[in-house]
Write an enzyme that holds these catalytic residues in place. Structure first.
Site, PDB file in Angstrom:
ATOM      1  N   ASP A 140       0.531  -1.393  -0.055  1.00 60.60           N
ATOM      2  CA  ASP A 140      -0.168  -0.274   0.004  1.00 60.60           C
ATOM      3  C   ASP A 140       1.002   1.051  -0.040  1.00 60.60           C
ATOM      4  O   ASP A 140       2.647   1.257   0.552  1.00 60.60           O
ATOM      5  CB  ASP A 140      -0.912   0.330   1.351  1.00 60.60           C
ATOM      6  N   ASP A 169      -2.482  -2.005  -5.038  1.00 55.98           N
ATOM      7  CA  ASP A 169      -3.332  -1.953  -3.763  1.00 55.98           C
ATOM      8  C   ASP A 169      -3.303  -1.011  -3.407  1.00 55.98           C
ATOM      9  O   ASP A 169      -4.140   0.044  -4.051  1.00 55.98           O
ATOM     10  CB  ASP A 169      -1.350  -2.821  -3.058  1.00 55.98           C
ATOM     11  N   ARG A 226     -14.247   2.319  -1.384  1.00 56.59           N
ATOM     12  CA  ARG A 226     -13.363   2.698  -0.134  1.00 56.59           C
ATOM     13  C   ARG A 226     -13.201   3.969   0.290  1.00 56.59           C
ATOM     14  O   ARG A 226     -11.631   3.703   0.454  1.00 56.59           O
ATOM     15  CB  ARG A 226     -12.383   1.726  -0.249  1.00 56.59           C
TER      16      ARG A 226
END
Ligand SMILES: *[C@@H]1O[C@H](CO)[C@@H](O)[C@H](O)[C@H]1NC(C)=O
Length: 327
Positions: A140, A169, A226
């Site tokens: 990430d 990611d 998200r």
């Protein structure tokens, strides 16, 4: 003020005008950079549990290369690590130790190709840094796991949406019982899956009672989903501006979120639940979206904060969120 003092300071001004010292090239948006201090403190959950001070009061170093940066941030000695200028390196996430502040000196600080991981640590501050295009194989942009008291402020995290959704990611992923985290004044953009809180439906044993996170004054733009996806924990989102985020706040697996005075422009699902998440939503402008989550119980949070009316959020957040500070 005595006459002589006035005279001498006027002379100094004249001298300065007559012989300007050469200045280094400033970044284009330097005019908008706001002075900030390493002793600034967070709003929200990172202010709890003893507070988040990072390395303030410890040693200070300034780094400008990948090798210097990785060496400087890894220990748990109390330290402020200033970063000067951009660093490009395709690499796995750099491990950040406890009691550390990572501070970008100005808007020229961009990490391209690598991110940061705070794992099993406490008391970490990350401010005024852009992180771009970290390939999925390298993790990430910023990950926080098994850690407490982390303040992420004025970061700019992004990739692009030209590739498959798993090419990169997450941008800001808080998992494995991360706790007392605040993400503020940040620009989260051009990405498929932005911010994940709680990574798995089957991780409740570890996560329940933790994952207390505040998102305040952030700009979320051009994201698929998200914003964040939130499992199990306790979330407070206020004064965030969502521009073109298809699926915004997803509350899941018993999570309780308080969603106050945010603005959503061009959004499909502003606040929604999957698998029994809950939300209390007040003072928001959902635009074309809506809140479809079942009513939750989180109506207050254990810290004080100032929230703007939704009508004032765009002016306060757009242009301020992201790497806009100068140290
Ligand atoms: C961080 O600093 C605090 C206070 O100085 C200290 O008690 C703690 O042990 C430090 N943490 C680590 C992991 O070294």
């Amino acid at each position: 003020m005595k006459f002589s003092t006035v005279l001498s300071s006027s002379l100094m001004v004249v001298a300065a005008l007559a012989a300007p010292t050469p200045t280094v090239q400033e970044p284009v948006n330097a005019a908008f950079e706001k002075r900030a201090s390493v002793t600034d403190t967070p709003v929200g959950y990172a202010s709890q549990n003893g507070g988040t001070t990072g390395g303030a009061g410890g040693t200070t170093t300034t780094v400008s290369s990948f090798a210097e940066f990785t060496a400087a941030v890894s220990s748990s000695d109390k330290k402020v690590v200033y970063v000067s200028g951009p660093i490009t390196q395709a690499a796995k996430q750099v491990k950040v130790g406890s009691n550390t502040s990572i501070i970008g000196k100005d808007s020229s600080v961009v990490f391209t190709g690598f991110g940061l991981i705070v794992k099993g640590m406490s008391n970490v501050v990350i401010r005024n840094i852009a992180i771009a295009k970290v390939l999925a194989a390298n993790g990430d942009a910023i990950g926080v796991q098994k850690s407490t008291n982390v303040w992420i402020d004025h970061v700019d995290v992004s990739s692009d949406r030209d590739h498959d959704k798993d090419f990169y990611d997450g941008l800001l992923d808080l998992t494995h019982a991360a706790d007392f985290v605040t993400i503020s004044n940040s620009f989260v953009h051009d990405h498929w899956k932005a911010s994940l809180v709680g990574h798995s439906d089957s991780n409740g044993a570890e996560d329940k009672g933790h994952l207390r996170v505040t998102y305040a004054n952030n700009l979320f733009e051009n994201l698929n989903s998200r914003g964040p996806s939130f499992r199990f924990g306790t979330g407070h989102m206020f004064n965030n501006y969502y521009n073109s985020v298809s699926d915004g706040i997803n509350t899941r697996q018993g999570a309780q979120v308080l969603v106050e005075n945010n603005v959503f422009v061009d959004s499909k699902k502003s606040v929604y639940s999957t698998d029994g998440g809950f939300a209390v939503a007040t003072g928001n402008d959902f635009g074309s979206g809506s809140n479809t989550a079942p009513a939750g119980t989180l109506k207050t949070v254990p810290y004080s904060y100032t929230k703007l009316d939704a009508s004032a959020v765009k002016a306060a957040v757009v242009g301020t969120a992201g790497v806009t500070l100068k140290f």
